[in-house]
Design an enzyme around this catalytic site. Structure first.
Site, PDB file in Angstrom:
ATOM      1  N   PRO A   1      -1.677   4.719   2.772  1.00 40.84           N
ATOM      2  CA  PRO A   1      -2.918   4.234   3.394  1.00 40.84           C
ATOM      3  C   PRO A   1      -4.063   5.242   3.295  1.00 40.84           C
ATOM      4  O   PRO A   1      -5.230   4.853   3.284  1.00 40.84           O
ATOM      5  CB  PRO A   1      -2.514   4.024   4.856  1.00 40.84           C
ATOM      6  CG  PRO A   1      -1.038   3.907   4.861  1.00 40.84           C
ATOM      7  CD  PRO A   1      -0.548   4.727   3.708  1.00 40.84           C
TER       8      PRO A   1
ATOM      9  N   ILE B   1       0.871  -1.173   0.000  1.00 42.54           N
ATOM     10  CA  ILE B   1       0.000   0.000   0.000  1.00 42.54           C
ATOM     11  C   ILE B   1       0.907   1.222   0.000  1.00 42.54           C
ATOM     12  O   ILE B   1       1.604   1.479   0.984  1.00 42.54           O
ATOM     13  CB  ILE B   1      -0.919  -0.004   1.250  1.00 42.54           C
ATOM     14  CG1 ILE B   1      -1.790  -1.268   1.293  1.00 42.54           C
ATOM     15  CG2 ILE B   1      -1.786   1.263   1.286  1.00 42.54           C
ATOM     16  CD1 ILE B   1      -2.772  -1.429   0.163  1.00 42.54           C
TER      17      ILE B   1
ATOM     18  N   GLU C   1     -10.525  -0.398  -8.216  1.00 44.84           N
ATOM     19  CA  GLU C   1     -11.741  -1.068  -8.672  1.00 44.84           C
ATOM     20  C   GLU C   1     -12.108  -2.263  -7.794  1.00 44.84           C
ATOM     21  O   GLU C   1     -12.969  -3.050  -8.142  1.00 44.84           O
ATOM     22  CB  GLU C   1     -11.568  -1.501 -10.137  1.00 44.84           C
ATOM     23  CG  GLU C   1     -11.389  -0.298 -11.041  1.00 44.84           C
ATOM     24  CD  GLU C   1     -11.019  -0.680 -12.451  1.00 44.84           C
ATOM     25  OE1 GLU C   1     -11.931  -0.855 -13.263  1.00 44.84           O
ATOM     26  OE2 GLU C   1      -9.815  -0.800 -12.738  1.00 44.84           O
TER      27      GLU C   1
END
Lengths: 161, 758
Positions: free
Chosen positions: B652, B649, B725
């Protein structure tokens, strides 16, 4: 045939020659060169064009420019806490991730300002309903509500709008 | 620190605020239609009121008489000047509205009016009359006159239906079976920014300002249509007011406006009304699904069959094709799939946020919930029984798969153990409370990408890559990657994107951008590091002289090896340079030799999650609480909890934003969004934001996003799985599951509306 209209925009008195059929939104964006106010639908559905007119939030796409004769208009460009300092609400939107693509953001910030002027101590539910007319397609809203509540909290600590 | 900026766990970057947050909250971010253009003329589209037939005559006299009208361009006026649009790659459709007189769909462009003002152009456009030879249109599923063809082979993007084992034999052995149909409606992206094109020519070069997810693809597509060399075309899209796929492929309007500007000899701007965008832009295809699932009493699925039907236009075979994902989701045993296209008199659909997964995974996860009920199993445990580290189609391992970790973390945060199993067993006054869950999944795609990075002696960094800030935060994460690799503070990085004159990046679609752009930026930064390190170790008398470059690192503007350090600025001074600039080309593993050349030509070579020795997917688990009024059946989503694992990531804060926004998209998909059609005339009827329902602030209550730690070194050099998505994929089925739990009504057709629950 253009008409001469004078209004106070972000504290500055201006005089504009505008066609009588042009919306306040298009007047601000074209003649006023203030493109921070956005056109998201042009029919009053989305809230992206929200400005404060004589103290009340309006969809500027539903107001004719000539109706603003003598009015006081506040747009996103006029929001500062000081020279080169973002406005309290803008600061909270930055902190809380209230803007993603950013297109609905100016309208939501203006609606927030109108809300907090009227109700400096809103509940979460009051915030959600007050800005329910401002559609955002990116954020999922929670971060916007957090930003508004954080601004209200700072108002209680003595900061001003 | 606040909730918007979650503390980073392992393999996560810092939750820095967006690099462009200030520009966005002050109104200073300039979207394409905000740009002042001297002497610009305004264009308004005239569109067809019929869905099928032929334009026989256009009457423009009254329109031409409107003061200020400059030009009217109609069928025939572009012959020889403009090539026809093509479907596929960067083009949304082959329908060539001003080349042909044939009407393929409702709202097809039939003319363009250009005038001195927007108002004059609007007035004149309303005065254009057209005569048509109208034919009976087929509106879609179930209409007479539709054509149904197999998807396999109809599009290069869908070569074959995935399958494994002998479905019929396995189905016969199943002890419990589900055999149901599901459907999802037509949906429109409705990004907040209206669609617009502004084209300006100068000395044979054209600049097009239009919000785009693919500036390099469009540059090449536009050049072909305008019959000019791509070097004479520039597409500029610095900020995009939401996209969601709608600005991926270029629609025919763009070239028409550029042509109008060339013909008129002055800049032309066209801001399309929201109503006209429903028919001149793209949309999510309506789909139908038939699922058969067979399981043993212990919960093991032994047979899975997913058949889908998808709507498309007459001329273009757009394939949604979500069976590639659903067929690999669980350890099913035997799998059979089939996809068919239903061709009707409609405009061509296209990508919309998680194009294949949203409809197909909705159907699968709804079936999973039904099967859990049939087995009298907890739906989480049912998924645990069928979780697998090997996909069933080709038997390839997942590069990583943290699905059950996501379920466990989300279930705990949600309080899943407080759910009582009986239908309607949870109440709060007049409100029936329901709880449900579903899996979110999205393939980890990655594409060739280039980037240029410059480090100046004063420590400033500039990153250039022709990617697109569509609200995702790509500028921010690219800056973080450069800052990290070059040991510089985040604020010292500036990032230029959204311009076809920059080093090309792929389409900002398929959740590829962070992985692709960050991998390219990393490569350019590493080349800069190599030059600095070489200078540091080969110096005659430097503090790092004689060390091996591999032992060096870079932090806080200094080259570091244990206690020995040298300032980057010193090393550069010794090199005799004021700046170091590196350009890097990143081609994912398995790319063709022409991958970068093709990227420059606007031809996309995306490496998909199911390709390669391991399959690559991001997973998540979503839990939903709904409250349904006992009498009115008003349905509210009172709580949402999603846990997602997506490799590294980068940030965040922006990750949470993307996932949360996605989950709310899922709520819209579940309860609100549907483009309704008058089936007789094949015309859309709810073409505005008043009647096309999307979630508003008052619809949303408690939303929680959990980022689950995951490390995956197989996906790409950046270790990143896309998540833009992912968030919306699981929500609709989780809502349907919760609605069933509250009411006992199994709604298989989206959206779920009050009338379905009465």
């Amino acid at each position: 045939m253009k008409r001469l209209v004078s209004m106070t925009v972000n504290g500055e008195e201006i005089e504009l020659a505008i066609p009588p059929y042009r919306t306040l939104l298009d007047v601000l964006r074209n003649e006023g060169r203030l493109t921070g106010t956005k056109k998201g639908c042009d029919v009053g559905d989305c809230g992206a064009c929200t400005v404060i007119m004589d103290g009340s939030p309006v969809n500027s796409c539903l107001v004719l420019g000539i109706e603003a004769e003598g009015a006081t208009i506040e747009t996103i460009e006029g929001q500062h806490a000081g020279p080169d300092l973002p406005h309290l609400i803008q600061e909270k939107f930055m902190d809380h991730g209230g803007a993603q693509c950013g297109f609905c953001t100016p309208g939501i910030i203006m609606m927030t300002k109108a809300l907090l002027k009227e109700n400096p101590n809103p509940t979460e539910s009051e915030v959600r309903f007050a800005i329910a007319g401002n559609i955002c397609r990116c954020t999922g809203y929670a971060k916007i509500v957090d930003a508004v509540l954080a601004a209200a909290e700072d108002l209680r600590k003595g900061r001003t709008l | 620190m606040n909730e918007a900026a979650p503390l980073p766990k392992g393999n996560m970057g810092e939750p820095v605020a967006r690099i462009d947050a200030r520009l966005k909250v002050t109104g200073d971010a300039r979207y394409p239609a905000d740009l002042p253009v001297r002497d610009v003329a305004h264009a308004v589209l005239v569109t067809s009121p019929i869905a099928r037939g032929r334009l026989t005559q256009l009457h423009t006299e009254a329109a031409r008489a409107v003061p200020g009208v400059l030009d009217i361009i109609a069928a025939g006026d572009v012959d020889g000047e403009l090539e026809r649009p093509q479907f596929g790659n960067s083009g949304s459709t082959s329908i060539a509205p001003l080349h042909d007189r044939r009407i393929w769909h409702d709202g097809q462009i039939v003319a363009l009016v250009v005038a001195e003002t927007f108002e004059a152009a609007s007035e004149a456009a309303a005065l254009v009359r057209a005569d048509f030879q109208a034919e009976e249109p087929s509106s879609g599923f179930g209409s007479p006159g539709i054509e149904i063809i197999p998807a396999a082979g109809a599009s290069p993007l869908y070569p074959e239906n995935p399958e494994a084992g002998d479905f019929d034999a396995a189905w016969a052995t199943a002890e419990i079976s589900i055999d149901e149909t599901y459907s999802t409606p037509t949906q429109h992206h409705n990004p907040m920014e209206l669609f617009s094109t502004t084209a300006s020519w100068f000395d044979g070069d054209v600049t097009v300002n239009e919000s785009s997810q693919n500036v390099t693809g469009w540059k090449n597509t536009l050049a072909r249509q305008l019959k000019v060399d791509p070097e004479h075309v520039r597409v500029v899209s610095p900020y995009v007011g939401g996209a969601f796929g709608s600005r991926g492929p270029m629609t025919p309007r763009t070239a028409i406006i550029a042509h109008a500007a060339r013909r008129l000899g002055r800049p032309v701007r066209c801001v399309v009304t929201r109503k006209q965008a429903y028919t001149t832009q793209t949309y999510r295809a309506e789909t139908r699904h038939h699922i058969r699932m067979g399981a043993m009493k212990d919960g093991r699925i032994v047979a899975f069959r997913h058949e889908g039907w998808e709507l498309t236009s007459r001329p273009d075979n757009y394939v949604v094709g979500g069976t590639g994902t659903t067929a690999r989701m669980y350890g099913y045993g035997a799998v059979e799939t089939k996809v068919s296209l239903v061709k009707a008199d409609r405009n061509t659909p296209s990508y919309m946020r998680s194009p294949p997964e949203t409809p197909y995974v909705y159907a699968l996860e709804n079936a999973m919930d039904e099967m859990a009920v049939a087995l009298a199993m907890d739906p989480v445990e049912f998924r645990r029984v069928n979780d697998t580290m090997t996909e069933p189609i080709e038997g390839k391992p997942f590069s990583s798969r943290s699905l059950m970790e996501c379920y466990d973390q989300a279930a705990e945060a949600f309080g899943w153990n407080r759910r009582t199993r009986g239908i309607g067993s949870m109440r709060d006054g007049d409100w029936l409370v329901g709880m449900g869950c579903a899996t979110a999944v999205y393939p980890t795609n990655v594409a060739p990408c280039t980037a240029r990075v410059r480090l100046t002696a004063d420590g400033r960094i500039r990153v250039q890559s022709g990617s697109h800030e569509i609200g995702t935060g790509i500028r921010t994460v690219a800056a973080q990657m450069a800052a990290e690799r070059l040991g510089a503070p985040f604020w010292s990085v500036e990032v230029e994107m959204g311009d076809s004159s920059l080093p090309p990046a792929p389409v900002s679609g398929g959740s590829t951008s962070t992985a692709s752009v960050c991998s390219a930026v990393m490569k350019a930064c590493d080349a800069i590091r190599a030059r600095l390190f070489h200078a540091a170790v080969t110096a005659n008398d430097g503090p790092l002289s004689g060390l091996a470059p591999a032992d060096l690192g870079i932090a806080d503007g200094r080259i570091v090896a244990g206690a020995r350090v040298e300032a980057v600025a010193n090393a550069m001074e010794r090199m005799g340079v004021g700046e170091i600039e590196e350009y890097a080309e990143f081609a994912p593993e398995g790319s063709s030799a022409d991958a970068i050349a093709n990227l420059y030509k606007g031809k996309l070579e995306m490496r998909m999650g199911e390709e390669g020795a391991k399959v690559k997917y991001a997973f998540g688990a979503e839990f939903v609480e709904v409250r349904i009024h006992r009498l009115t059946r008003e349905t509210r989503v009172s709580r949402l909890v999603g846990a997602f694992a997506a490799g590294r990531i980068m940030n965040p804060r922006t990750a949470r934003s993307q996932l949360m926004g996605g989950m709310i998209w899922g709520v819209g998909c579940a309860l609100h969004e549907a483009t309704e059609m008058d089936r007789h005339s094949a015309r859309y009827v709810n073409t505005d934001l008043q009647d096309y329902l999307v979630p508003v602030n008052a619809d949303i209550q408690d939303v929680k996003v959990i980022l689950v730690e995951e490390k995956d070194t197989d996906v790409n050099p950046a270790g990143v799985k896309g998540l833009g998505e992912l968030g919306n994929v699981g929500t609709p089925a989780a809502v349907a599951s919760a609605v069933y739990h509250a009411t006992g009504k199994r709604i298989r057709d989206l959206p779920i509306r009050i009338e379905d629950l009465l």
